[in-house]
Design a protein around this motif. Structure first.
Motif, PDB file in Angstrom:
ATOM      1  N   CYS A  86     -55.932  36.971 -93.870  1.00 22.09           N
ATOM      2  CA  CYS A  86     -54.810  36.900 -92.933  1.00 22.09           C
ATOM      3  C   CYS A  86     -53.492  37.303 -93.586  1.00 22.09           C
ATOM      4  O   CYS A  86     -52.488  37.520 -92.908  1.00 22.09           O
ATOM      5  CB  CYS A  86     -54.702  35.510 -92.319  1.00 22.09           C
ATOM      6  SG  CYS A  86     -54.326  34.222 -93.510  1.00 22.09           S
ATOM      7  N   CYS A 101     -58.076  31.795 -97.446  1.00 15.15           N
ATOM      8  CA  CYS A 101     -57.529  30.469 -97.135  1.00 15.15           C
ATOM      9  C   CYS A 101     -58.570  29.660 -96.371  1.00 15.15           C
ATOM     10  O   CYS A 101     -59.512  30.205 -95.805  1.00 15.15           O
ATOM     11  CB  CYS A 101     -56.211  30.582 -96.379  1.00 15.15           C
ATOM     12  SG  CYS A 101     -56.379  31.079 -94.672  1.00 15.15           S
ATOM     13  N   CYS A 148     -59.124  30.620 -92.658  1.00 15.09           N
ATOM     14  CA  CYS A 148     -59.860  31.880 -92.497  1.00 15.09           C
ATOM     15  C   CYS A 148     -61.328  31.691 -92.870  1.00 15.09           C
ATOM     16  O   CYS A 148     -62.220  32.248 -92.232  1.00 15.09           O
ATOM     17  CB  CYS A 148     -59.262  32.981 -93.367  1.00 15.09           C
ATOM     18  SG  CYS A 148     -57.747  33.658 -92.687  1.00 15.09           S
TER      19      CYS A 148
HETATM   20 ZN    ZN Z   1     -56.254  33.366 -94.263  1.00  9.38          ZN
END
Ligand code: ZN
Length: 624
Positions: free
Chosen positions: A187, A237, A240
Motif C-alpha cells: 500500500c 503491513c 495488507c
Molecule cells: Zn500495506
C-alpha cells in the motif's frame, strides 16, 4: 502487482468482515445464561447442524490466525480441546491441558482490556472458567477434540461482542507483527510490519496442496534474501497482509474460478477498476447468438471510458504441501483502442476466430427410428476441448471424465487450453503431439478434436504469414496433407456405400444420411463387412498416409463396381468423380507425404473432418 490486486479485491469484496477473521465450520455451541456480567444458570452444550446438510456443522466467520505446530488459541471460538479442554484418542493429554490453559488465559487478557459495563461478555467467559461450571457439563459420546465449538452468552455469539474484533486485531498484531514499522510495499504507507502473513488458503482451494497453504512464507532462512527468515526483506503491513489472504481466498472461491478433478491448477479471474464485466462466461459457454452479439457490440464497447479503464486479472495457482505456487499471473487491459496493446477483448475475439470449425453435422438430423439429433457446434468451451485430450471411451461414447482413472489426459490440459483462450497463446507442441497420439490410439476424430486441431494450426509458430486455416471444406486448399485427409474420407465413404446389402429404397431414407456415429452404428447392422476401410486404417492414416491411400485407390475399383451393381450408375459415377478429382489433386498419391510431420498430421485430420462435414449436404443432394 499481484499483492496489490489482491488487497484491492479484498477491499471491494470483504463486506463487513473484520480483520483477521476467517470462515470455519462449528459442530458445537456452549450457551451461557448471564446477566450483568455474571452467570445465572448452568451452561448448555449442544450440537449445531446445517439446515440443508445435517451431516455438516454451521459456518461462522470468527477471529482466526494461522497456527502451525505451536499452541495458539483463537478468540471465543476454537477447537474443543482449546475451549473445553477435552482430548480424544488422537491427542496427548499434556498438550490438551496446554491448549486449554492458553485459551483461558487469552480470555482473561481480553476481559482485562474492557470494563464489565462496556462489554460483559469476556467477563462472563472468565467466570465460566473460574467457577468450574464447565465440569458439570456432560460430555457427549461423539464429540472430538478438533471439532469446532463456539461460545455464546444468552444466545449471542461471544465473538460478535463489541470488544472482540478490536482485541483480536491487537492480539494478532502482537503475534504476527515484527515489532518493526516501515513502508509497506503493497500500500506504500508507513505502518506496523508483519513478521509472517496471518492466515492461509484452505487446502481444498489449492490443487496439489496437502495442507492449508501460504502464498508468501519465508519460514526458513534459506528461503529469504540474505538468508534472513520471515518477511524482513518483504515489508508488508499487517492490514495488507490480512487483505492479501482475504483477497486470495476470495478470488479462489468466487464463482469466477475453475478447477477440475485430475488437473494440477486452479484458475481464477476478475475485473478491477470498472463495473464492466469480462467475457469469460461466453468463453465457458459459447452460445452462438451471444458470441455474434459480442462481436457486433465490440466496436462500441471499445469507445466506453468505463471499459477502457478496466483491468482483467488472471491467476493460476497450484500447490505443493503448504505452499501456493503462482503458475501464471496476468493483469491486462479489459479493452483498448490501440491495436498494439494486449487486451482481454482482442484475446477473446482471437479465441473464437481461431478455434471456430465446422461441426460434422451442420443441420439437425432425424434418424430412421424418429430420434432427432441436433446440429453440432462451431464453438466449444475450453473444458470440452481439454476433455478431448483424454481417452475416448467407445462403450460410453464419451471422453473419460476428469479425475477418472486411466484417462491419459495431461494434468496441465485445462490450464494450457485456457491460456490459449484467455492469453491468446499457441497450443504447446506437447499438447498437439498428445492430441495426435490420442487420435492414433482411439481412431476417433470428432468436432472437438477437429476444432482443437484448427486452433493449433492457426497459432502454430511457423505458419506462413498472411495464410489462414480453413474452418470448413476449402476446395482451393492445396496443402497435400489436407488433400490426403479429404481423399481418405472420400474412400471411407465409397467403401461404406459399396457394402450396403440393399439399395436404398426411398428418398426419405437417404435424407437421414449417416453423419454421426449414432447413425453410423445403425448402419453397421446392415453392413456386410465387420471392419470398414475407415475403421481399419483411420489410426494409421494421418501418420503414414501414402501407403494407405495407395491401398485405398487400388481397392476403389472394386467398390465402384459393387456400388454400380447394387445402387446404380449415378451414385457410382458420383463417387468415382470425387475419388478421381482428389486423386489428381494429390498428384496420383505421389504428392502425399510418406510420413507426416506434426503439422501435416493436423492438416490431415482437418481435411478429413471437413470432407465428412461437407458430405452431409452434398451426399443428400446426390442421392435424392
Ligand atoms: Zn500495506
Amino acid at each position: 502487482m499481484l499483492l496489490q490486486r489482491l488487497t484491492a479485491y479484498a477491499d471491494e469484496h470483504r463486506g463487513d468482515i473484520p480483520p483477521f477473521h476467517r470462515e470455519r465450520e462449528f459442530r458445537w455451541k456452549v450457551d451461557i445464561p448471564a446477566a450483568g456480567g455474571r452467570i445465572t444458570g448452568p451452561p448448555v452444550l449442544e450440537p449445531v447442524r446445517d439446515v440443508d446438510k445435517p451431516a455438516r456443522g454451521v459456518v461462522h466467520t470468527v477471529p482466526a490466525s494461522t497456527r502451525t505446530v505451536a499452541v495458539a488459541p483463537q478468540l471465543a471460538a476454537d477447537d474443543v480441546q482449546y475451549v473445553l479442554g477435552w482430548g480424544d484418542d488422537t491427542t496427548q493429554s499434556a498438550r490438551v491441558t496446554q491448549c486449554h490453559a492458553a485459551f483461558v488465559e487469552l480470555t482473561r487478557e481480553w476481559a482485562a482490556t474492557i470494563p464489565v459495563a462496556q462489554d460483559g461478555v469476556p467477563h462472563v467467559l472468565v467466570e465460566l472458567y473460574r467457577s468450574g461450571a464447565l465440569a458439570k457439563i456432560d460430555r457427549p459420546q461423539e464429540i472430538r477434540a478438533k471439532d469446532g465449538v463456539v461460545l455464546a452468552v444468552n444466545g449471542q455469539f461471544a465473538y460478535r461482542s463489541p470488544s472482540a474484533a478490536g482485541f483480536w486485531k491487537t492480539q494478532v498484531g502482537q503475534r504476527k507483527g515484527s515489532g518493526r514499522s516501515g513502508r509497506c510495499l503493497v500500500c506504500g504507507t508507513c505502518g506496523a510490519l508483519a513478521n509472517t502473513i496471518p492466515g492461509k488458503v484452505p487446502a481444498a482451494l489449492v490443487p496439489g496442496a496437502s495442507n492449508d497453504a501460504a502464498l508468501v512464507s519465508v519460514n526458513e532462512r534459506v528461503f529469504g534474501y540474505d538468508l534472513v527468515a520471515q518477511l524482513t526483506h518483504t515489508p508488508i503491513c499487517l492490514s495488507c497482509a490480512d487483505d492479501v489472504m482475504v483477497g486470495l481466498t476470495g478470488v479462489l472461491s468466487s464463482k469466477h474460478r475453475l478447477t477440475l478433478e485430475g488437473q494440477d491448477t486452479r484458475l481464477a479471474w476478475w475485473v478491477t477498476d470498472t463495473d464492466e464485466s469480462d467475457q469469460m462466461d461466453l468463453v465457458m459457454e459459447p452460445d452462438p447468438a451471444q458470441v455474434d452479439a459480442f462481436f457486433a457490440a465490440l466496436p462500441q464497447a471499445r469507445e466506453r471510458t468505463s471499459r477502457l479503464k478496466g483491468r482483467f486479472c488472471w491467476l493460476a495457482v497450484g500447490g505443493n504441501v503448504a505452499r501456493i505456487m503462482v503458475r501464471e499471473w496476468i493483469d491486462i487491459a479489459l479493452t483498448s483502442k490501440n491495436h498494439n496493446v494486449v487486451d482481454h477483448d482482442s484475446n477473446i475475439v482471437a479465441w473464437f476466430a481461431d478455434h471456430k470449425n465446422t461441426p460434422r453435422r451442420t443441420t439437425p438430423v432425424r434418424l430412421r427410428d424418429g430420434r432427432d439429433l441436433p446440429a453440432g457446434q462451431w464453438l466449444h468451451s475450453p473444458v470440452a476441448l481439454a476433455a478431448c485430450l483424454g481417452r475416448w471411451d467407445e462403450t460410453t461414447g464419451r471422453y473419460r471424465p476428469f479425475g477418472a482413472r486411466n484417462t491419459d489426459r495431461p494434468e496441465q490440459a485445462l490450464n494450457q487450453i485456457l491460456r490459449a483462450a484467455v492469453l491468446n497463446e499457441p497450443v504447446p507442441a506437447a499438447m498437439r503431439a498428445h492430441l495426435i497420439h490420442r487420435v492414433r490410439n482411439d481412431g476417433h476424430i470428432d468436432d472437438l478434436r477437429a476444432s482443437l486441431v484448427r486452433l493449433a494450426l492457426s497459432r502454430r509458430p511457423n505458419k506462413p504469414k498472411g495464410t489462414s486455416v480453413p474452418m470448413s471444406l476449402d476446395e482451393t486448399c492445396t496443402e497435400t496433407a489436407y488433400l490426403a485427409g479429404r481423399l481418405f474420407a472420400v474412400m471411407e465413404h465409397a467403401q461404406r456405400d459399396a457394402h450396403y446389402k440393399t439399395r436404398r429404397t426411398s428418398q426419405s431414407d437417404s435424407a437421414a444420411t449417416e453423419s454421426d456415429s449414432d447413425a453410423e452404428q445403425e448402419q453397421n447392422q446392415r453392413r456386410e463387412v465387420n471392419s470398414s476401410f475407415g475403421d481399419k486404417f483411420r489410426r494409421r492414416a494421418c501418420e503414414t498416409p501414402r501407403p494407405i491411400l495407395t491401398q485405398g485407390w487400388k481397392d476403389s475399383a472394386a467398390w465402384l463396381t459393387k456400388i454400380r451393381r447394387h445402387q446404380g450408375e449415378a451414385l457410382a459415377r458420383w463417387h468415382q468423380n470425387r475419388l478421381t478429382d482428389l486423386y489428381e489433386k494429390c498428384d496420383g498419391i505421389r504428392g502425399v507425404p510418406l510420413r507426416s510431420s506434426l503439422t501435416q498430421q493436423e492438416h490431415f485430420i482437418l481435411g478429413y473432418h471437413h470432407q465428412l462435414a461437407y458430405r452431409t449436404t452434398k451426399n443428400t443432394a446426390a442421392e435424392a
